[in-house]
Design a protein around this motif. Sequence first.
Motif, PDB file in Angstrom:
ATOM      1  N   LEU A  93       0.812  -1.213   0.000  1.00 35.76           N
ATOM      2  CA  LEU A  93       0.000   0.000   0.000  1.00 35.76           C
ATOM      3  C   LEU A  93       0.849   1.268   0.000  1.00 35.76           C
ATOM      4  O   LEU A  93       0.389   2.325   0.394  1.00 35.76           O
ATOM      5  CB  LEU A  93      -0.928   0.007   1.228  1.00 35.76           C
ATOM      6  N   ARG A  94       2.099   1.137  -0.408  1.00 39.04           N
ATOM      7  CA  ARG A  94       2.996   2.295  -0.473  1.00 39.04           C
ATOM      8  C   ARG A  94       3.457   2.508  -1.909  1.00 39.04           C
ATOM      9  O   ARG A  94       3.712   1.551  -2.640  1.00 39.04           O
ATOM     10  CB  ARG A  94       4.224   2.096   0.424  1.00 39.04           C
ATOM     11  N   ARG A  95       3.615   3.754  -2.284  1.00 36.08           N
ATOM     12  CA  ARG A  95       4.113   4.036  -3.630  1.00 36.08           C
ATOM     13  C   ARG A  95       5.570   3.621  -3.759  1.00 36.08           C
ATOM     14  O   ARG A  95       6.084   3.458  -4.865  1.00 36.08           O
ATOM     15  CB  ARG A  95       3.952   5.520  -3.950  1.00 36.08           C
ATOM     16  N   SER A  96       6.253   3.439  -2.625  1.00 34.42           N
ATOM     17  CA  SER A  96       7.660   3.024  -2.631  1.00 34.42           C
ATOM     18  C   SER A  96       7.803   1.506  -2.650  1.00 34.42           C
ATOM     19  O   SER A  96       8.890   0.985  -2.361  1.00 34.42           O
ATOM     20  CB  SER A  96       8.363   3.588  -1.389  1.00 34.42           C
ATOM     21  N   PHE A  97       6.749   0.775  -2.971  1.00 33.30           N
ATOM     22  CA  PHE A  97       6.777  -0.685  -2.955  1.00 33.30           C
ATOM     23  C   PHE A  97       7.965  -1.213  -3.750  1.00 33.30           C
ATOM     24  O   PHE A  97       8.168  -0.858  -4.917  1.00 33.30           O
ATOM     25  CB  PHE A  97       5.483  -1.237  -3.536  1.00 33.30           C
ATOM     26  N   ASP A  98       8.762  -2.060  -3.102  1.00 33.40           N
ATOM     27  CA  ASP A  98       9.976  -2.615  -3.712  1.00 33.40           C
ATOM     28  C   ASP A  98      10.029  -4.096  -3.347  1.00 33.40           C
ATOM     29  O   ASP A  98      10.404  -4.451  -2.226  1.00 33.40           O
ATOM     30  CB  ASP A  98      11.205  -1.876  -3.182  1.00 33.40           C
ATOM     31  N   ARG A 241      -4.024   9.417   5.346  1.00 35.88           N
ATOM     32  CA  ARG A 241      -2.608   9.074   5.228  1.00 35.88           C
ATOM     33  C   ARG A 241      -2.325   8.364   3.907  1.00 35.88           C
ATOM     34  O   ARG A 241      -1.340   8.632   3.240  1.00 35.88           O
ATOM     35  CB  ARG A 241      -2.171   8.206   6.412  1.00 35.88           C
ATOM     36  N   ARG A 242      -3.177   7.445   3.538  1.00 39.34           N
ATOM     37  CA  ARG A 242      -2.968   6.697   2.293  1.00 39.34           C
ATOM     38  C   ARG A 242      -3.206   7.584   1.075  1.00 39.34           C
ATOM     39  O   ARG A 242      -2.629   7.347   0.017  1.00 39.34           O
ATOM     40  CB  ARG A 242      -3.889   5.481   2.233  1.00 39.34           C
ATOM     41  N   SER A 243      -4.067   8.589   1.204  1.00 41.78           N
ATOM     42  CA  SER A 243      -4.374   9.455   0.062  1.00 41.78           C
ATOM     43  C   SER A 243      -3.156  10.255  -0.364  1.00 41.78           C
ATOM     44  O   SER A 243      -3.013  10.594  -1.537  1.00 41.78           O
ATOM     45  CB  SER A 243      -5.535  10.402   0.415  1.00 41.78           C
ATOM     46  N   THR A 244      -2.270  10.587   0.573  1.00 42.26           N
ATOM     47  CA  THR A 244      -1.074  11.345   0.229  1.00 42.26           C
ATOM     48  C   THR A 244       0.087  10.441  -0.152  1.00 42.26           C
ATOM     49  O   THR A 244       1.121  10.932  -0.600  1.00 42.26           O
ATOM     50  CB  THR A 244      -0.647  12.239   1.408  1.00 42.26           C
ATOM     51  N   ASP A 245      -0.076   9.147   0.039  1.00 44.51           N
ATOM     52  CA  ASP A 245       1.010   8.214  -0.222  1.00 44.51           C
ATOM     53  C   ASP A 245       0.690   7.316  -1.407  1.00 44.51           C
ATOM     54  O   ASP A 245       1.253   7.450  -2.488  1.00 44.51           O
ATOM     55  CB  ASP A 245       1.265   7.374   1.029  1.00 44.51           C
ATOM     56  N   LEU A 246      -0.262   6.415  -1.207  1.00 44.10           N
ATOM     57  CA  LEU A 246      -0.564   5.432  -2.236  1.00 44.10           C
ATOM     58  C   LEU A 246      -1.482   5.956  -3.328  1.00 44.10           C
ATOM     59  O   LEU A 246      -1.289   5.653  -4.507  1.00 44.10           O
ATOM     60  CB  LEU A 246      -1.211   4.195  -1.599  1.00 44.10           C
TER      61      LEU A 246
END
Length: 309
Positions: A93-98, A241-246
């Motif tokens: 659920l993160r845009r930084s998913f690695d 929180r998720r709206s600004t991230d994911l």
Amino acid sequence: MSPARVRGHCPPVRFVALGDSFTEGVGDPVPGGRRGWAALLAEGMDDGVRGVEFRNLAVSGALSCDVRDSQAAAAAAFRPDIASVVVGVNDTLRRSFDLMGLAQRLDEVCALLATGGAVLLTACLPDPGSVLGLPAPLARPLARRQRAVNAVVHALSARYDAVHLHASGRAWVEDRSLWSVDRLHPAERGHRKVAAGFHRLLLERGLAPGAPPGTEPRQPPPTRAAAALWLATEGTGWLARRSTDLLPQLLCLAAAEIRHAARGTSATLDRRAERELLRALAALKPPAAGHRTSDPPAPSPVPRARMEG
């Protein structure tokens, strides 16, 4: 759960739980706080003779890096006989998913605990998009990510001979009674099902001599007013929180899904995800004899053979 006293001459079984809100107990409120599947399982591991010493180190919102950097050392210092490592949904659920980084971090955690003599508990989980019932363009990217995480967990579970619970099938997604009002965390029934599933698997190895956890809830379900209050307070905070991230990235991923669907090339995205998974698995270093990611304490005084006997 307070540590049980040593009974007789056998030290208690040490059980430590690492992870995020799934293991912390969100969705299973009890007077004074939260309980969750790990605490229920700890009760089912107590046969009334040896006792169980249980510590829950899981923290809501934790990522795989948090488990490796903060929880793993504390868990190793506890010298556990059994350690659960269930984490990864928050990473998806993160845009930084690695995926490669996640695989390496989980491998380090598992290696540290297994080298110290712990039997590992792992689980594959449903993807959030399916549980939430998101539209297909939004759900598919999350499904690919969670399938990849589950594949990594399967590989590591085999490597470390973990007790692995399959909790990602349709039965878990479609049974609404298993999920709390936020549709992201198990309700009491869900936590009990996870605990009972792990207990059954541990019993097959001779590691859970106590009575299995009950599967039926003992707390009344939340009222509509309580559910609405949760969504208006904690649920709104989570969404913000998720709206600004994911969310920005998820919208881009959804747009890509729509474009490929219109062109009939959706399989391209699946193949790309498969290649990333293969690279992540290939990057895992083969475990060496006596491998340690740090210097853990001496193994637990309870021999593995004795626990399994």
